[in-house]
Motif scaffolding. Structure first.
Motif, PDB file in Angstrom:
ATOM      1  N   ARG A  87       0.828  -1.199   0.000  1.00 45.52           N
ATOM      2  CA  ARG A  87       0.000   0.000   0.000  1.00 45.52           C
ATOM      3  C   ARG A  87       0.861   1.247   0.000  1.00 45.52           C
ATOM      4  NH1 ARG A  87      -4.637  -1.388   4.429  1.00 45.52           N
ATOM      5  NH2 ARG A  87      -4.979   0.830   4.252  1.00 45.52           N
ATOM      6  N   GLU A  90       0.410   5.833   4.362  1.00 44.51           N
ATOM      7  CA  GLU A  90      -0.740   6.586   4.884  1.00 44.51           C
ATOM      8  C   GLU A  90      -0.378   7.148   6.261  1.00 44.51           C
ATOM      9  OE1 GLU A  90      -4.347   4.293   4.706  1.00 44.51           O
ATOM     10  OE2 GLU A  90      -4.213   4.018   2.544  1.00 44.51           O
ATOM     11  N   LYS A  96      -2.995  10.730  -0.230  1.00 44.47           N
ATOM     12  CA  LYS A  96      -3.564   9.391  -0.431  1.00 44.47           C
ATOM     13  C   LYS A  96      -4.420   9.326  -1.689  1.00 44.47           C
ATOM     14  CE  LYS A  96      -4.376   9.250   4.549  1.00 44.47           C
ATOM     15  NZ  LYS A  96      -5.434   9.122   5.545  1.00 44.47           N
ATOM     16  N   ASP A 237      -6.241  14.052   3.977  1.00 41.63           N
ATOM     17  CA  ASP A 237      -5.174  13.835   2.977  1.00 41.63           C
ATOM     18  C   ASP A 237      -5.590  13.008   1.753  1.00 41.63           C
ATOM     19  OD1 ASP A 237      -3.386  15.317   4.483  1.00 41.63           O
ATOM     20  OD2 ASP A 237      -2.571  13.570   5.524  1.00 41.63           O
ATOM     21  N   TRP A 238      -6.871  12.814   1.523  1.00 36.58           N
ATOM     22  CA  TRP A 238      -7.300  12.060   0.329  1.00 36.58           C
ATOM     23  C   TRP A 238      -7.336  12.995  -0.883  1.00 36.58           C
ATOM     24  CZ3 TRP A 238      -7.466   6.925   0.194  1.00 36.58           C
ATOM     25  CH2 TRP A 238      -7.537   6.243   1.423  1.00 36.58           C
ATOM     26  N   CYS A 242     -11.548   7.912  -1.729  1.00 38.65           N
ATOM     27  CA  CYS A 242     -11.474   7.780  -0.273  1.00 38.65           C
ATOM     28  C   CYS A 242     -11.799   6.333   0.088  1.00 38.65           C
ATOM     29  CB  CYS A 242     -12.467   8.722   0.396  1.00 38.65           C
ATOM     30  SG  CYS A 242     -12.547   8.521   2.192  1.00 38.65           S
ATOM     31  N   ASP A 247     -11.752   0.951   5.067  1.00 36.76           N
ATOM     32  CA  ASP A 247     -10.586   0.663   5.913  1.00 36.76           C
ATOM     33  C   ASP A 247     -10.982   0.330   7.352  1.00 36.76           C
ATOM     34  OD1 ASP A 247      -8.675   0.919   3.933  1.00 36.76           O
ATOM     35  OD2 ASP A 247      -8.323   3.049   4.296  1.00 36.76           O
TER      36      ASP A 247
END
Length: 310
Positions: A87, A90, A96, A237-238, A242, A247
């Protein structure tokens, strides 16, 4: 067609779907979606589609696959995994992007597999009319996947599967072949509200109902104008899409890494800092996101998102 023929054809299709790399395959009868009709009508009436005007088009076709494929008998629903082994960071060091957009646009990847499956059906079973759909026509994919027993719709409105969570794409074949149908599964969300509690923009307005016009994915992908000022500081921070509600979902502890090389991100992206995002040029954008869904925003849209996150 005899029951044995139906059984055999159904088995052949599911077997081939597995060979092509699909996680699961389920089948339901092509008919009018009676339960979904009032829900869709209410959702549109409350303007939860925001500027996604295409959601208002073809209302009847969304609810009845027989209007998309003449004499349709079966909807074959398929899930294709995109959960990544590696990934992007993050940890606040970079911006992101949604995991579904890491690699090559899923439309290209899955459409090819669906064509192969449809060709196989025609070769093995005979003259079968039908069409392949990957999020590209007025088809209520989650409703069909749910009817086909591939999962239930979670409180975040995404389809959830007990074995695989929710990080997968949904695709369909609508065909004029009568097959054995699968039944729906139970809802296993229980009293959990993690997705609702975690959404920073309060887009999940009630369990199972998402106001699309409040979703971070909507603001960073679909919205073409300036992002409303009242959303400042809520995006965590996306920069594109999203994954927050997915998650935090306990069912995603069962997600396993995909086996699709085309879904891997460009290696340079892993080294990207906030400064790199800030200075991204058209040339770099074209290299990093050559066939990625991120291209939907164009560089100008991505830059708008990056600016908004400052």
């Amino acid at each position: 067609m005899t029951a044995l023929h139906k059984q055999n054809n159904t088995r052949l299709i599911k077997q081939k779907a597995q060979e092509l790399g699909f996680l699961f395959c389920g089948i339901s009868q092509a008919e009018f979606l009676e339960d979904e009709a009032p829900l869709l009508e209410k959702w549109l009436k409350n303007n939860m589609q925001g500027q996604m005007a295409y959601m208002e088009n073809h209302f009847d076709k969304r609810l009845d696959p027989r209007l998309l494929v003449e004499d349709a008998k079966s909807v074959v629903s398929l899930l294709y995994n995109y959960f990544p082994e590696k990934r992007l960071p993050e940890d606040g060091s970079t911006l992101k992007i949604s995991k579904y957009a890491y690699g090559v646009d899923y439309h290209f990847v899955i459409k090819e597999k669906l064509k192969e499956l449809l060709n196989f059906i025609r070769e093995e079973i005979g003259e079968v009319g039908g069409r392949a759909f990957v999020d590209s026509a007025p088809v209520l994919e989650k409703a069909w996947a749910k009817r086909s027993g591939l999962g239930w719709q979670g409180k975040h409105s995404n389809l959830l599967n007990r074995q695989a969570g929710s990080f997968f794409f949904i695709a369909e074949l609508i065909i004029d072949l009568d097959l054995e149908h699968d039944g729906p599964v139970k809802d296993y969300c229980g009293t959990c509200t993690r997705c609702i509690d975690a959404c920073p923009t309060d887009a999940i307005v009630e369990p199972y109902v998402v106001d699309g016009s409040k979703c971070i994915s909507y603001f960073t992908i679909e919205l073409k104008e300036a992002i409303p000022a009242e959303m400042k500081g809520k995006f965590e921070d996306w920069a594109f899409g999203c994954d927050i509600c997915q998650d935090v979902c306990p069912w995603n502890r069962f997600s396993k890494p995909h086996n699709e090389p085309q879904f891997e991100f460009h290696p340079d992206l892993a080294l990207y800092t906030r400064k790199d995002w800030d200075e991204i040029t058209e040339d770099v954008f074209q290299v990093l996101f050559r066939k990625s869904p991120v291209k939907r925003t164009r560089l100008s849209g991505l830059k708008r998102n990056i600016e908004f996150l400052k």
